[in-house]
Design a protein around this motif. Structure first.
Motif, PDB file in Angstrom:
ATOM      1  N   VAL A   7       0.875  -1.173   0.000  1.00  0.00           N
ATOM      2  CA  VAL A   7       0.000   0.000   0.000  1.00  0.00           C
ATOM      3  C   VAL A   7       0.915   1.227   0.000  1.00  0.00           C
ATOM      4  O   VAL A   7       1.765   1.373   0.877  1.00  0.00           O
ATOM      5  N   LEU A   8       0.763   2.076  -1.003  1.00  0.00           N
ATOM      6  CA  LEU A   8       1.518   3.326  -1.059  1.00  0.00           C
ATOM      7  C   LEU A   8       0.568   4.462  -0.737  1.00  0.00           C
ATOM      8  O   LEU A   8      -0.493   4.586  -1.362  1.00  0.00           O
ATOM      9  N   ARG A   9       0.937   5.279   0.239  1.00  0.00           N
ATOM     10  CA  ARG A   9       0.088   6.420   0.565  1.00  0.00           C
ATOM     11  C   ARG A   9       0.847   7.701   0.232  1.00  0.00           C
ATOM     12  O   ARG A   9       1.981   7.898   0.666  1.00  0.00           O
ATOM     13  N   PHE A  10       0.192   8.538  -0.557  1.00  0.00           N
ATOM     14  CA  PHE A  10       0.812   9.758  -1.060  1.00  0.00           C
ATOM     15  C   PHE A  10       0.265  10.967  -0.312  1.00  0.00           C
ATOM     16  O   PHE A  10      -0.960  11.107  -0.167  1.00  0.00           O
ATOM     17  N   SER A  11       1.152  11.833   0.138  1.00  0.00           N
ATOM     18  CA  SER A  11       0.695  13.111   0.691  1.00  0.00           C
ATOM     19  C   SER A  11       0.216  13.983  -0.468  1.00  0.00           C
ATOM     20  O   SER A  11       0.503  13.690  -1.637  1.00  0.00           O
ATOM     21  N   SER A  12      -0.481  15.062  -0.165  1.00  0.00           N
ATOM     22  CA  SER A  12      -0.974  15.941  -1.235  1.00  0.00           C
ATOM     23  C   SER A  12       0.181  16.535  -2.039  1.00  0.00           C
ATOM     24  O   SER A  12       0.039  16.816  -3.227  1.00  0.00           O
ATOM     25  N   ALA A  13       1.346  16.688  -1.399  1.00  0.00           N
ATOM     26  CA  ALA A  13       2.503  17.252  -2.100  1.00  0.00           C
ATOM     27  C   ALA A  13       3.129  16.257  -3.074  1.00  0.00           C
ATOM     28  O   ALA A  13       3.800  16.642  -4.029  1.00  0.00           O
ATOM     29  N   LEU A  34      -3.903  -2.745  -8.032  1.00  0.00           N
ATOM     30  CA  LEU A  34      -5.070  -3.498  -7.570  1.00  0.00           C
ATOM     31  C   LEU A  34      -6.193  -2.573  -7.115  1.00  0.00           C
ATOM     32  O   LEU A  34      -7.365  -2.916  -7.202  1.00  0.00           O
ATOM     33  N   LYS A  35      -5.824  -1.410  -6.597  1.00  0.00           N
ATOM     34  CA  LYS A  35      -6.808  -0.473  -6.085  1.00  0.00           C
ATOM     35  C   LYS A  35      -6.126   0.875  -5.998  1.00  0.00           C
ATOM     36  O   LYS A  35      -4.942   0.948  -5.692  1.00  0.00           O
ATOM     37  N   ALA A  36      -6.857   1.948  -6.257  1.00  0.00           N
ATOM     38  CA  ALA A  36      -6.226   3.272  -6.174  1.00  0.00           C
ATOM     39  C   ALA A  36      -7.277   4.348  -5.977  1.00  0.00           C
ATOM     40  O   ALA A  36      -8.426   4.203  -6.417  1.00  0.00           O
ATOM     41  N   ASP A  37      -6.874   5.394  -5.307  1.00  0.00           N
ATOM     42  CA  ASP A  37      -7.709   6.589  -5.183  1.00  0.00           C
ATOM     43  C   ASP A  37      -6.759   7.779  -5.166  1.00  0.00           C
ATOM     44  O   ASP A  37      -6.148   8.073  -4.150  1.00  0.00           O
ATOM     45  N   ILE A  38      -6.613   8.390  -6.316  1.00  0.00           N
ATOM     46  CA  ILE A  38      -5.659   9.490  -6.486  1.00  0.00           C
ATOM     47  C   ILE A  38      -6.388  10.678  -7.090  1.00  0.00           C
ATOM     48  O   ILE A  38      -7.035  10.544  -8.130  1.00  0.00           O
ATOM     49  N   ASN A  39      -6.297  11.809  -6.429  1.00  0.00           N
ATOM     50  CA  ASN A  39      -6.909  13.037  -6.948  1.00  0.00           C
ATOM     51  C   ASN A  39      -5.924  14.185  -6.783  1.00  0.00           C
ATOM     52  O   ASN A  39      -5.165  14.216  -5.809  1.00  0.00           O
ATOM     53  N   GLY A  44      -3.699  10.495  -1.283  1.00  0.00           N
ATOM     54  CA  GLY A  44      -4.238   9.371  -2.042  1.00  0.00           C
ATOM     55  C   GLY A  44      -3.487   8.097  -1.731  1.00  0.00           C
ATOM     56  O   GLY A  44      -2.501   8.099  -0.987  1.00  0.00           O
ATOM     57  N   TYR A  45      -3.979   6.994  -2.265  1.00  0.00           N
ATOM     58  CA  TYR A  45      -3.296   5.720  -2.049  1.00  0.00           C
ATOM     59  C   TYR A  45      -3.349   4.871  -3.307  1.00  0.00           C
ATOM     60  O   TYR A  45      -4.229   5.044  -4.163  1.00  0.00           O
ATOM     61  N   VAL A  46      -2.389   3.968  -3.408  1.00  0.00           N
ATOM     62  CA  VAL A  46      -2.377   2.966  -4.472  1.00  0.00           C
ATOM     63  C   VAL A  46      -2.023   1.631  -3.820  1.00  0.00           C
ATOM     64  O   VAL A  46      -1.071   1.548  -3.048  1.00  0.00           O
ATOM     65  N   ASP A 111     -17.243  -2.834   4.122  1.00  0.00           N
ATOM     66  CA  ASP A 111     -17.154  -3.389   2.768  1.00  0.00           C
ATOM     67  C   ASP A 111     -15.710  -3.851   2.551  1.00  0.00           C
ATOM     68  O   ASP A 111     -14.819  -3.042   2.284  1.00  0.00           O
ATOM     69  N   GLY A 112     -15.506  -5.150   2.696  1.00  0.00           N
ATOM     70  CA  GLY A 112     -14.156  -5.707   2.611  1.00  0.00           C
ATOM     71  C   GLY A 112     -13.475  -5.462   1.276  1.00  0.00           C
ATOM     72  O   GLY A 112     -12.245  -5.403   1.201  1.00  0.00           O
ATOM     73  N   SER A 113     -14.247  -5.294   0.211  1.00  0.00           N
ATOM     74  CA  SER A 113     -13.638  -5.085  -1.113  1.00  0.00           C
ATOM     75  C   SER A 113     -12.943  -3.725  -1.205  1.00  0.00           C
ATOM     76  O   SER A 113     -12.118  -3.511  -2.082  1.00  0.00           O
ATOM     77  N   LYS A 114     -13.279  -2.806  -0.287  1.00  0.00           N
ATOM     78  CA  LYS A 114     -12.634  -1.489  -0.297  1.00  0.00           C
ATOM     79  C   LYS A 114     -11.462  -1.402   0.683  1.00  0.00           C
ATOM     80  O   LYS A 114     -10.756  -0.404   0.714  1.00  0.00           O
TER      81      LYS A 114
END
Ligand code: SF4
Ligand code: SF4
Length: 134
Positions: A7-13, A34-39, A44-46, A111-114
């Motif tokens: 799991v990679l977690r990105f700061s806003s910077a 496998l999963k990501a939420d980047i804005n 965000g995370y990948v 929700d385990g899938s998330k």
């Protein structure tokens, strides 16, 4: 060949940085997202699977650590014990993916899938309704 999930977690910077691109181009690693939420301009995370020969794999991990990206191995699964849950809602504020959230009836649901097994909910839950199973 080494294969592992992280799991990679990105700061806003850091979220705008081409980190994944460099892992592929500079370290010849194979990335399976496998999963990501980047804005833009937000944390965000990948969740990804990383594979490559051991030298490149280790160099790639070193590169990741030097960028300041928070990296943790993905291991285990989260088990939410509904019967133990006190419905306090504390975990929902810390869950980065919405895996633990309030439904429309203001009841906590899982929700385990998330779930990315970041374990942020474990320390918050005083009722020990959340456990990690390996
Ligand atoms: S912190 Fe624990 S007790 Fe509170 S809602 Fe979340 S799982 Fe339930
Ligand atoms: S480990 Fe807990 S806080 Fe992290 S994503 Fe899963 S349910 Fe949410």
């Amino acid at each position: 060949m080494v294969v592992n999930k992280f799991v990679l977690r990105f700061s806003s910077a850091l979220v705008d940085q081409p980190v994944i691109y460099h892992l592929v181009k500079d370290y010849d690693l194979v990335i399976n997202i496998l999963k990501a939420d980047i804005n833009p301009h937000q944390e965000g995370y990948v969740v990804l699977e990383l594979s490559g020969d051991s030298e490149n794999y280790n160099r790639g991990l070193e590169y990741l650590k030097n960028t300041g990206v928070d990296i943790s191995p993905l291991s285990g699964t989260i088990f939410w014990n509904k019967d133990r849950c006190l419905q306090c809602g504390a975990c929902t504020s810390f869950c980065p993916t919405g895996a633990l959230k309030m439904d429309q009836k203001k009841l906590v649901d899982f929700d385990g899938s998330k779930c990315i097994v970041c374990e942020s909910c474990l320390d918050v839950c005083m009722a020990r309704a959340v456990e990690v199973c390996f």
